[in-house]
Design a protein around this motif. Structure first.
Motif, short mmCIF file in Angstrom:
data_model
loop_
_atom_site.label_atom_id
_atom_site.label_comp_id
_atom_site.label_asym_id
_atom_site.label_seq_id
_atom_site.Cartn_x
_atom_site.Cartn_y
_atom_site.Cartn_z
N THR A 281 0.87 -1.18 0.00
CA THR A 281 0.00 0.00 0.00
C THR A 281 0.90 1.22 0.00
OG1 THR A 281 -0.17 -0.05 2.42
CG2 THR A 281 -1.90 -1.16 1.16
N ASP A 282 0.33 2.38 -0.28
CA ASP A 282 1.19 3.52 -0.61
C ASP A 282 1.00 4.73 0.29
OD1 ASP A 282 -1.33 4.04 -1.53
OD2 ASP A 282 -0.78 4.12 -3.65
N GLY A 283 0.79 4.52 1.59
CA GLY A 283 0.90 5.62 2.53
C GLY A 283 -0.29 6.53 2.66
N ASP A 284 -1.49 6.09 2.31
CA ASP A 284 -2.65 6.96 2.46
C ASP A 284 -3.83 6.24 3.11
OD1 ASP A 284 -3.27 5.29 0.41
OD2 ASP A 284 -3.79 6.86 -1.04
N LEU A 285 -3.59 5.12 3.79
CA LEU A 285 -4.65 4.36 4.43
C LEU A 285 -4.21 3.92 5.82
CD1 LEU A 285 -5.56 1.98 1.46
CD2 LEU A 285 -7.00 3.86 2.29
N THR A 286 -5.19 3.63 6.66
CA THR A 286 -4.92 2.97 7.93
C THR A 286 -5.26 1.49 7.74
OG1 THR A 286 -5.47 4.96 9.20
CG2 THR A 286 -5.48 2.86 10.38
N CYS A 287 -4.24 0.65 7.62
CA CYS A 287 -4.44 -0.76 7.27
C CYS A 287 -4.21 -1.65 8.48
CB CYS A 287 -3.49 -1.16 6.15
SG CYS A 287 -3.72 -0.21 4.63
N ASN A 288 -4.99 -2.72 8.54
CA ASN A 288 -4.89 -3.67 9.65
C ASN A 288 -5.26 -5.08 9.18
OD1 ASN A 288 -4.34 -2.14 12.31
ND2 ASN A 288 -5.98 -0.93 11.39
N ALA A 289 -4.91 -6.05 10.02
CA ALA A 289 -5.33 -7.45 9.90
C ALA A 289 -5.01 -8.09 8.55
CB ALA A 289 -6.82 -7.58 10.20
N PRO A 290 -3.80 -7.97 8.02
CA PRO A 290 -3.50 -8.66 6.75
C PRO A 290 -3.60 -10.18 6.94
CG PRO A 290 -1.47 -7.88 7.78
CD PRO A 290 -2.61 -7.30 8.58
N THR A 291 -4.29 -10.84 6.00
CA THR A 291 -4.55 -12.28 6.12
C THR A 291 -4.45 -12.94 4.75
OG1 THR A 291 -6.11 -11.77 7.90
CG2 THR A 291 -6.13 -14.01 7.04
N TRP A 292 -3.54 -13.89 4.61
CA TRP A 292 -3.32 -14.56 3.33
C TRP A 292 -4.45 -15.55 3.02
CZ3 TRP A 292 0.34 -12.95 0.06
CH2 TRP A 292 1.47 -12.30 0.56
N SER A 293 -4.75 -15.72 1.75
CA SER A 293 -5.64 -16.78 1.29
C SER A 293 -4.92 -18.12 1.46
CB SER A 293 -6.02 -16.56 -0.18
OG SER A 293 -4.86 -16.55 -1.00
N PRO A 294 -5.65 -19.24 1.43
CA PRO A 294 -5.01 -20.54 1.66
C PRO A 294 -3.83 -20.83 0.74
CG PRO A 294 -7.39 -20.75 1.78
CD PRO A 294 -7.12 -19.36 1.32
N ASP A 295 -3.91 -20.38 -0.53
CA ASP A 295 -2.81 -20.66 -1.46
C ASP A 295 -1.70 -19.60 -1.40
OD1 ASP A 295 -4.01 -18.50 -2.68
OD2 ASP A 295 -4.52 -19.55 -4.54
N GLY A 296 -1.88 -18.58 -0.59
CA GLY A 296 -0.87 -17.55 -0.46
C GLY A 296 -0.80 -16.60 -1.63
N GLU A 297 -1.81 -16.61 -2.50
CA GLU A 297 -1.79 -15.77 -3.69
C GLU A 297 -2.49 -14.43 -3.48
OE1 GLU A 297 -0.27 -16.45 -6.59
OE2 GLU A 297 0.54 -18.26 -5.65
N ARG A 298 -3.42 -14.37 -2.52
CA ARG A 298 -4.15 -13.13 -2.25
C ARG A 298 -4.00 -12.76 -0.78
NH1 ARG A 298 -7.91 -15.49 -6.08
NH2 ARG A 298 -8.32 -14.02 -7.79
N LEU A 299 -4.10 -11.46 -0.53
CA LEU A 299 -3.97 -10.95 0.83
C LEU A 299 -5.11 -9.99 1.12
CD1 LEU A 299 -2.03 -10.93 3.33
CD2 LEU A 299 -1.00 -8.88 2.32
#
Length: 712
Positions: A281-299
């Motif tokens: 992400t590029d510095g303009d959001l308050t981001c939390n709780a990153p969680t990978w999909s089972p195959d690790g392809e999406r977050l």
């Protein structure tokens, strides 16, 4: 049934986090119970089969258990706890050296004596295949804040503070009573205390520690040098690591300038082998709780606006190249208890606040689409947590009359419109309370104000019939935030009031969330306007319906619920018979810099010297000369969210204005209601204050354990 005694609070059990084993056959959950002898809360860890075939099994008897996480093979259950070290728990003969060390500790006061420190939070794990007590997996100097399993189950990633030698010396001086020394703008956080410059890093804990052979510390674990925490609220939110099947670890942090003056947090990924972290992400959001999909392809992760908290927080998904919004067109904010529960590589569930109800949302990450689900929740239950794994979903469900418990069902049955037979209650944690004492009934009410439809939740005694029974005394209980909402839930305080004959009215005033950005933004930068109007209109509506006795209306509320009472007693002096504002702010100008929320104020109002008129207009203290309502003002002595000086200002000013007032300050309390003795004392104070000023109570001190009313 009998009236709920206030000391029955000791019998209350509250559900915390839930976690499902990878095969979906077992659920782990934490609870908070209360020890009347030690006067403290006790967090415990339980495991239960998701088919309900037996009662939950208590795993921990040593106090403390948090953040349960199953290993990928489901054989181990790790958690965080501040317990004595393994060496202190072992059984058998001690060496002469150990005897001497123990004698020396006894001479210095033993555990907790001078020079002794309380144990720090570390990672522990039960081997549920082999049995036995939990093994200690980490032994970091400053403890471990959070962790996640590696996909192979042979390693962990943990977040731990890593002080330099100079920082360690400073921390030791502070523990010995030395002064606070800082150059940070964000110099304190509620519940954390005064801040320092120690940096938190991600560490990869190796196989030896994970197998319980040798607890890992900063020397034996791999420190990921570029995966470090930074930001104004990092001391509360952490780095939130999540280790994906593709090998990368996701976490949140901030890399821009002036980290103590922004709420921006970005999502990063880093290799467990080390190297540079990559921002997605590029510095303009308050981001939390990153969680990978089972195959690790999406977050998946949550993303909020960094300057305007009225804009709904949305679910976003990164596909390796870009991140897109999944719920941006919903105009509803993710619930504070929301997580991202993937059921396959394209679908996850999360929780959203939707018209004063925490709802389950099914999201299609590939199509960036969403759908409301779990209609079986009904209109009178709150979803307090959600975990999905192995085709099984576990929910925390709270009902005003039935309690707060974990439930399980097949994930596919979340789509059922009516309650499916598969919904299984895993425990009845508060059956002793709900079966022995009178619990409230609940209904939703709506009314019009200023062209808006406003809703609220009304709790009432079971024998009270709205519109048929005589008008009843009413507690107007105002939620905090203000960006929050009320929904029907199980709450000891509600039952304490309704079992004493009160109605409890909880209005969802403008400025709150779950009704969209426009509804929320009407209060932005102008506290003490639309929310006060809505609350007063809601009370008037209940009076007009003949439900509420207008001479017996009592104010109640914590945090912004206390703040709102300040506006109500200055703008609507005849509304409340008596009021009990707790842990509030009444002078925004003097709160600036003494609380931990300077960024929120700057975002909403600007600096005090830039916009003094709007700040003063949003401060109840400026109109305190209008106060006639008797006020019970309460505060926490170490509340850095709403400092106690704010309550003292209101108390003294209202006294000088001629109002009858009482001040209660809980010396070492933060922005919460902590140990059980204080929780009970608080309710004794409030119910006594209401009785003392109730025109229909002839002997207000009859049930007062302290006899306070007779002192007047």
């Amino acid at each position: 049934m009998s009236e709920l005694p206030l000391d029955a609070y000791y019998d209350l059990t509250q559900v915390g986090e839930v976690a499902v084993s990878p095969d979906g056959e077992r659920a782990a959950f934490t609870t908070t119970e209360y020890d009347p002898d030690a006067d403290e809360s006790v967090e415990s860890l339980f495991v239960a089969p998701t088919d309900g075939s037996r009662d939950p099994h208590r795993l921990t008897r040593v106090a403390g258990a948090d953040s349960p996480k199953w290993s990928p093979d489901g054989d181990r259950l790790a958690f965080l706890a501040a317990r004595d070290e393994d060496s202190d728990l072992r059984v058998g003969r001690e060496s002469e050296d150990e005897d001497e060390e123990e004698d020396e500790a006894d001479e210095n006061g033993g555990n907790g004596g001078e020079g002794e420190e309380e144990p720090k939070s570390q990672v522990w794990a039960f081997d549920l295949a082999l049995g036995g007590d939990a093994a200690q997996l980490t032994d970091f100097e400053e403890g471990v804040r959070e962790f996640d399993w590696a996909p192979d189950g042979e390693r962990l990633v943990v977040t731990a503070r890593d002080p330099t030698d100079a920082e360690s010396a400073y921390l030791e001086e502070r523990r010995d009573g030395g002064p606070v020394e800082t150059e940070r703008v964000q110099h304190k956080l509620d519940g954390v205390g005064y801040l320092d410059t120690v940096t938190s890093y991600l560490f990869v804990v190796g196989e030896d520690a994970v197998l319980g052979d040798d607890a890992a510390d900063a020397e034996s674990a791999r420190k990921l040098e570029d995966a470090y925490g930074r930001g104004a609220f990092e001391g509360l939110s952490g780095l939130q690591p999540n280790w994906g099947a593709g090998g990368e670890i996701a976490f949140v942090s901030y890399r821009g300038d002036d980290p103590d003056s922004t709420l921006v947090t970005d999502v990063f990924t880093v290799s467990p082998e080390g190297g540079d972290a990559t921002a997605i992400t590029d510095g303009d959001l308050t981001c939390n709780a990153p969680t990978w999909s089972p195959d690790g392809e999406r977050l998946a992760f949550s993303a909020g606006d960094d300057t305007n908290w009225c804009i709904p927080t949305e679910a976003r998904v990164w596909d390796g190249e870009e991140h897109v919004s999944v719920t941006g067109d919903l105009d509803r904010t993710l619930a504070r208890s929301s997580s991202f529960e993937w059921v396959d590589d394209e679908t996850f569930y999360t929780l959203v606040g939707d018209e004063a109800r925490t709802r389950v949302l099914e999201c299609d990450a590939a199509a960036a689409d969403w759908e409301r689900t779990f209609e079986a929740q009904g209109d009178d239950r709150a979803v307090t947590g959600l975990a999905v794994d192995g085709d099984t979903a576990v929910l925390g469900l709270a009902h005003p009359g039935e309690g707060h418990d974990p439930y399980a069902l097949p994930a596919d049955d979340l789509a059922a419109e009516e309650e499916p037979d598969s919904l299984t209650r895993l425990a009845e944690l508060n059956a002793d309370l709900t079966e022995e004492y009178e619990m409230p009934e609940v209904r939703r009410v709506t009314f019009e104000n200023d062209g808006w439809e406003i809703s609220g939740v009304l709790y009432h005694p079971p024998d009270y019939e709205p519109g048929e029974s005589d008008p009843a005394p009413t507690v107007c209980a105002i939620h905090g935030g203000p960006v929050s909402y009320d929904e029907p839930t199980f709450d000891f305080t509600h039952a304490a009031f309704t079992s004493r004959g009160y109605l409890v009215f909880r209005p969802n005033y403008r400025g709150g969330s779950s009704f969209g950005r426009k509804f929320c933004e009407t209060l932005h930068g102008q506290w003490g306007t639309v929310e006060a109007s809505d609350i007063a209109a809601g009370v008037e509506e209940l009076v007009d319906r003949g439900w509420t006795d207008p001479d017996r209306v009592f104010g109640h509320g914590f945090s912004y619920g206390g703040i709102a009472q300040g506006f109500l007693v200055t703008q609507y002096p005849d509304l409340f018979t008596a009021a009990a504002p707790e842990h509030g702010i009444y002078d925004l100008r003097s709160a600036y810099g003494t609380d931990d929320s300077h960024i929120w104020m700057e975002n909403e109002y600007g600096y005090p010297w830039e916009n003094p008129d709007a700040i003063d207009a949003s401060s109840a203290i400026t109109d305190v000369g209008n106060v006639e309502t008797p006020l019970l003002v309460a505060a926490g002595g170490e509340d850095w969210r709403c400092p106690p000086s704010q309550s003292e200002q209101l108390y003294v000013a209202a006294q000088q204005a001629g109002a009858e007032c009482r001040l209660v300050v809980y010396g070492d309390e933060h922005h919460n209601v902590g140990d059980p003795d204080r929780a009970i004392h608080r309710l004794e104070e409030i119910t006594s204050w209401y009785r003392r000023h109730d025109p229909d109570v002839s002997d207000p001190d009859a049930d007062d354990p302290h006899g306070r009313a007779s002192e007047e």
